[in-house]
Design a protein around this motif. Structure first.
Motif, PDB file in Angstrom:
ATOM      1  N   GLU A   1      -7.604  18.344  -1.238  1.00 25.09           N
ATOM      2  CA  GLU A   1      -6.500  18.698  -0.352  1.00 25.09           C
ATOM      3  C   GLU A   1      -5.208  18.287  -1.037  1.00 25.09           C
ATOM      4  OE1 GLU A   1      -4.702  20.333   2.938  1.00 25.09           O
ATOM      5  OE2 GLU A   1      -6.865  20.252   2.580  1.00 25.09           O
ATOM      6  N   TYR A   2      -4.205  19.148  -0.965  1.00 27.66           N
ATOM      7  CA  TYR A   2      -2.916  18.865  -1.587  1.00 27.66           C
ATOM      8  C   TYR A   2      -1.868  18.653  -0.497  1.00 27.66           C
ATOM      9  CZ  TYR A   2      -5.005  20.620  -5.926  1.00 27.66           C
ATOM     10  OH  TYR A   2      -5.814  20.818  -7.018  1.00 27.66           O
ATOM     11  N   PRO A   3      -1.566  17.402  -0.129  1.00 30.93           N
ATOM     12  CA  PRO A   3      -0.523  17.177   0.886  1.00 30.93           C
ATOM     13  C   PRO A   3       0.842  17.568   0.330  1.00 30.93           C
ATOM     14  CG  PRO A   3      -1.205  15.100  -0.096  1.00 30.93           C
ATOM     15  CD  PRO A   3      -2.143  16.149  -0.623  1.00 30.93           C
ATOM     16  N   PRO A   4       1.759  17.988   1.183  1.00 31.26           N
ATOM     17  CA  PRO A   4       3.084  18.443   0.718  1.00 31.26           C
ATOM     18  C   PRO A   4       4.004  17.265   0.392  1.00 31.26           C
ATOM     19  CG  PRO A   4       2.948  18.612   3.086  1.00 31.26           C
ATOM     20  CD  PRO A   4       1.572  18.183   2.625  1.00 31.26           C
ATOM     21  N   LEU A   5       3.622  16.500  -0.627  1.00 31.51           N
ATOM     22  CA  LEU A   5       4.380  15.325  -1.032  1.00 31.51           C
ATOM     23  C   LEU A   5       4.632  15.364  -2.529  1.00 31.51           C
ATOM     24  CD1 LEU A   5       2.356  12.553   0.866  1.00 31.51           C
ATOM     25  CD2 LEU A   5       4.566  13.498   1.543  1.00 31.51           C
ATOM     26  N   LEU A   6       5.776  14.854  -2.932  1.00 37.98           N
ATOM     27  CA  LEU A   6       6.081  14.694  -4.348  1.00 37.98           C
ATOM     28  C   LEU A   6       6.689  13.305  -4.513  1.00 37.98           C
ATOM     29  CD1 LEU A   6       6.184  15.905  -7.192  1.00 37.98           C
ATOM     30  CD2 LEU A   6       8.470  16.761  -6.661  1.00 37.98           C
ATOM     31  N   LEU A   7       5.946  12.418  -5.142  1.00 35.19           N
ATOM     32  CA  LEU A   7       6.369  11.027  -5.293  1.00 35.19           C
ATOM     33  C   LEU A   7       6.818  10.759  -6.721  1.00 35.19           C
ATOM     34  CD1 LEU A   7       3.470   9.232  -3.363  1.00 35.19           C
ATOM     35  CD2 LEU A   7       5.732   9.826  -2.497  1.00 35.19           C
ATOM     36  N   SER A   8       7.929  10.061  -6.859  1.00 29.76           N
ATOM     37  CA  SER A   8       8.336   9.626  -8.193  1.00 29.76           C
ATOM     38  C   SER A   8       7.503   8.427  -8.594  1.00 29.76           C
ATOM     39  CB  SER A   8       9.822   9.255  -8.198  1.00 29.76           C
ATOM     40  OG  SER A   8      10.013   8.001  -7.572  1.00 29.76           O
ATOM     41  N   ALA A   9       7.458   8.147  -9.888  1.00 31.93           N
ATOM     42  CA  ALA A   9       6.697   7.001 -10.375  1.00 31.93           C
ATOM     43  C   ALA A   9       7.199   5.700  -9.762  1.00 31.93           C
ATOM     44  CB  ALA A   9       6.771   6.934 -11.898  1.00 31.93           C
ATOM     45  N   LEU A  10       8.508   5.627  -9.493  1.00 29.40           N
ATOM     46  CA  LEU A  10       9.081   4.410  -8.917  1.00 29.40           C
ATOM     47  C   LEU A  10       8.599   4.174  -7.494  1.00 29.40           C
ATOM     48  CD1 LEU A  10      12.778   4.680 -10.160  1.00 29.40           C
ATOM     49  CD2 LEU A  10      10.934   3.287 -11.118  1.00 29.40           C
ATOM     50  N   ALA A  11       8.129   5.220  -6.839  1.00 38.07           N
ATOM     51  CA  ALA A  11       7.667   5.097  -5.456  1.00 38.07           C
ATOM     52  C   ALA A  11       6.174   4.824  -5.366  1.00 38.07           C
ATOM     53  CB  ALA A  11       8.003   6.368  -4.687  1.00 38.07           C
ATOM     54  N   THR A  12       5.513   4.665  -6.497  1.00 39.48           N
ATOM     55  CA  THR A  12       4.068   4.415  -6.474  1.00 39.48           C
ATOM     56  C   THR A  12       3.716   3.052  -7.037  1.00 39.48           C
ATOM     57  OG1 THR A  12       3.723   5.490  -8.634  1.00 39.48           O
ATOM     58  CG2 THR A  12       3.555   6.874  -6.666  1.00 39.48           C
TER      59      THR A  12
END
Length: 214
Positions: free
Chosen positions: A196-207
């Motif tokens: 499943e691909y949730p509609p999210l795009l996270l930057s590396a700084l947010a992970t």
């Protein structure tokens, strides 16, 4: 007395930065890790790496490791078609010659991209499945920053990614992969695949998992 189970083990690992200048050729892998056959066992056994942990679980289970190829390069530009084709050919040739095997343990990244295939790990997993058949368990460790494709999910039984960033748990995830394979072989564990691909795009700084996010 039953014959010990034979487990193919190996991987081609690279975190590709497609916007980075330059390319990653075979020398990029040779500089970090490029081991085949018995050299894989000699160099990776006892290491605090996913593949080192996988080898440890095989030894504890009394399984026989069947080493294929382990190639890893530092994060860098796109992998050349020549490099991927060569590593892929070596990996698959060794697996073809090793058959039959009772299971496959892989150590991959999940975000490799090559000039001739933007989903080389999906390709490698699919080719592995074609060689070992539908009933042979395939388990792989991945980086949490992977690009998981339907082809990767369809070709495997278990995919295990890092829980932490920075990746301080890579060794533990290798142990988890080995344990999952052992449960499938010795306890009859069955898995189901889904993506499943949730509609999210996270930057590396947010992970970054070692601090609370703002």
């Amino acid at each position: 007395m039953s014959q010990t189970k034979r487990i193919a083990i190996g991987g081609i690992l690279h975190e590709t930065h497609t916007f980075a200048p330059g390319v990653t050729d075979l020398s990029g892998f040779s500089k970090q890790a490029l081991y085949e056959g018995e050299a894989l066992l000699r160099e990776m056994t006892g290491t605090r790496t996913p593949i080192g942990a996988e080898l440890e679980t095989l030894a504890q289970a009394g399984y026989t490791p069947v080493p294929l190829i382990y190639a890893a390069a530092m994060p860098s530009g796109i992998v050349t078609a020549e490099a991927y084709s060569e590593l892929r050919a070596r990996f698959l040739a060794r697996l073809r010659d090793a058959r039959p095997v009772d299971g496959v343990l892989l150590s991959l990244h999940g975000a490799m991209a090559a000039e001739n295939d933007d989903d080389p790990e999906g390709d490698l997993m699919a080719q592995t499945r074609a060689l070992v058949g539908p009933n042979c368990p395939i388990v792989s460790v991945l980086d949490m920053h992977g690009n998981i494709s339907p082809r990767m999910v369809e070709a495997t039984d278990v995919l295990i990614a890092n829980d932490w960033n920075p990746h301080i748990d890579s060794y533990e995830r290798g142990l988890e992969a080995g344990a999952a394979l052992r449960r499938m072989l010795d306890e009859g564990l069955k898995t189901a695949q889904a993506i499943e691909y949730p509609p999210l795009l996270l930057s590396a700084l947010a992970t970054w998992t070692q601090r609370e996010q703002l």
